[in-house]
Design an enzyme around this catalytic site. Structure first.
Site: not given
Ligand code: FAD
Ligand code: NAP
Length: 322
Positions: A137, A140-141
């Protein structure tokens, strides 16, 4: 395995920023939400040590701390948080049916916040340097590499966008692609050509990453291979401090195939300006966060859509209960 079916008013799938935010709003609206954490409790942010763009956290915060706080926040409003992972759903039945690893559930309304996972190259060294030079990302970084040279790998829109973003931030960007042709759109490729001309970006075509080298401080070099060269210069080292892997994301939506409408694996939501933004093709099922978004993919955008999904679900539940 328990055979009883647990019925809930609202079920939220996912414990990332979208899921927890949906839970906070739904619990405050007295919808008695049940949140299923999934196998990756806390979501993608659990893999990062420094988040600098979460508004209000002036000094950077690590992902685990932020996600723990969101968990507590949802708990404080009495969200029922269940450690389970959903394997199958049936949205043709009503109430909706969900088959978990531990339990079976039914629900009057569902919010899907199952997120996405960045694709990785699959190198052992990539795992070793994750968060210490290997990132997925740039927004982010990228800031952490302000005065350094970095590399981006990939040939789609994401890789080119990440390269363009970084080229205005860091010392120099090396874009590595395994082919001659890019999947990225012409407009982005035109912008890329401009940055190459201005010597902000160097291009490595028909090139693959063989290994990532580093020391206790992080990444120092990439071992690259020119796939079409047969000479000994085929393998060479490139000194960089950061590698941005931009080879696509996989939304966690396999269990929704044939249940709701999707595009390229991402869930289609109504969107627009007339409300009910997060409604999927099934009334009563809403979706939020990275699972609906291949463009912005940020914690704050995921949280925002989690909030919208809770408000949309509340309106839906009020309608069916009135
Ligand atoms: P996710 O965070 O992907 O969470 C998905 C959830 O769904 C998880 O808890 C998982 O267990 C659950 N899940 C999946 N399948 C199932 C299922 N079948 N049944 C039940 N539960 C399930 N964004 C920023 O704004 N700032 C940053 O500094 C930043 N740094 C990042 C660094 C890294 C290394 C990465 C990979 C991403 C980063 N991001 C950052 C992006 C950010 O992490 C994502 O945009 C955000 O986490 C997405 O949130 P979400 O809730 O949609 O999904
Ligand atoms: P993508 O279009 O699938 O491109 C992935 C790129 O990574 C491809 O060039 C692919 O190579 C390469 N790749 C895949 N696996 C690799 C590996 N193991 N090693 C090296 N390279 C590898 O993914 P994306 O760029 O993330 O885009 C995903 C979708 O989002 C697309 O539909 C895109 O248009 C969209 N998107 C749109 C915008 C925008 O509209 N501004 C921005 C970002 C993304 P090959 O070329 O060899 O397949």
């Amino acid at each position: 395995m328990q055979d009883d079916i647990q019925h809930n008013n609202l079920m939220i799938l996912g414990s990332g920023p979208a899921g927890y935010t949906a839970a906070i709003y739904a619990a405050r609206a007295n919808l008695k939400p049940v949140l299923i954490t999934g196998n990756n409790q806390g979501g993608q942010l659990m893999n990062t040590n420094e988040i600098e763009n979460w508004p209000g956290d002036i000094t950077s915060i690590d992902g685990a701390t932020l996600m723990h706080r969101m968990h507590q926040h949802a708990m404080n409003f009495k969200t029922n948080i269940i450690s389970d992972h959903i394997h199958a759903v049936n949205f043709e039945e009503y109430p909706f049916f969900l088959q978990g690893e531990k339990n079976k559930y039914t629900a009057n309304s569902v919010i899907i916040a199952t997120g996405a996972n960045p694709r990785y190259l699959g190198l052992t060294s990539e795992k070793k340097f994750q968060g210490r030079g290997v990132s997925t990302c740039a927004v982010c970084d990228g800031f952490f590499y302000k005065n350094n040279e970095v590399a981006v790998v990939g040939g789609g829109n994401t890789a080119v966008e990440e390269t363009l973003y970084l080229s205005n931030l860091v010392k120099h960007v090396h874009l590595i692609h395994r082919r001659t042709h890019f999947k990225a759109e012409k407009i982005l490729l035109d912008r890329l050509a401009k940055q190459i001309q201005e010597n902000k970006v160097s291009l490595y075509l028909n090139t693959t990453i063989q290994d990532i080298l580093g020391d206790s401080c992080g990444v120092t070099n990439l071992v690259l291979k020119k796939t079409q060269l047969k000479t000994e210069q085929k393998i060479f080292n490139l000194a960089i401090s950061g590698l941005f892997v931009a080879i696509g994301h996989e939304p966690n939506t396999e269990i929704f195939i044939n249940q709701i409408k999707m595009n390229n694996g991402y869930i289609i939501i109504k969107s627009g300006i007339h409300g009910n933004f997060t409604q999927t093709s099934v009334p009563g099922v809403f979706a939020a966060g990275d699972v609906v978004d291949h463009v912005y993919r940020q914690a704050i955008t995921s949280s925002a859509s989690g909030c919208m999904a809770a408000l949309d679900s509340e309106r839906y539940l009020n309608t069916i209960n009135s």
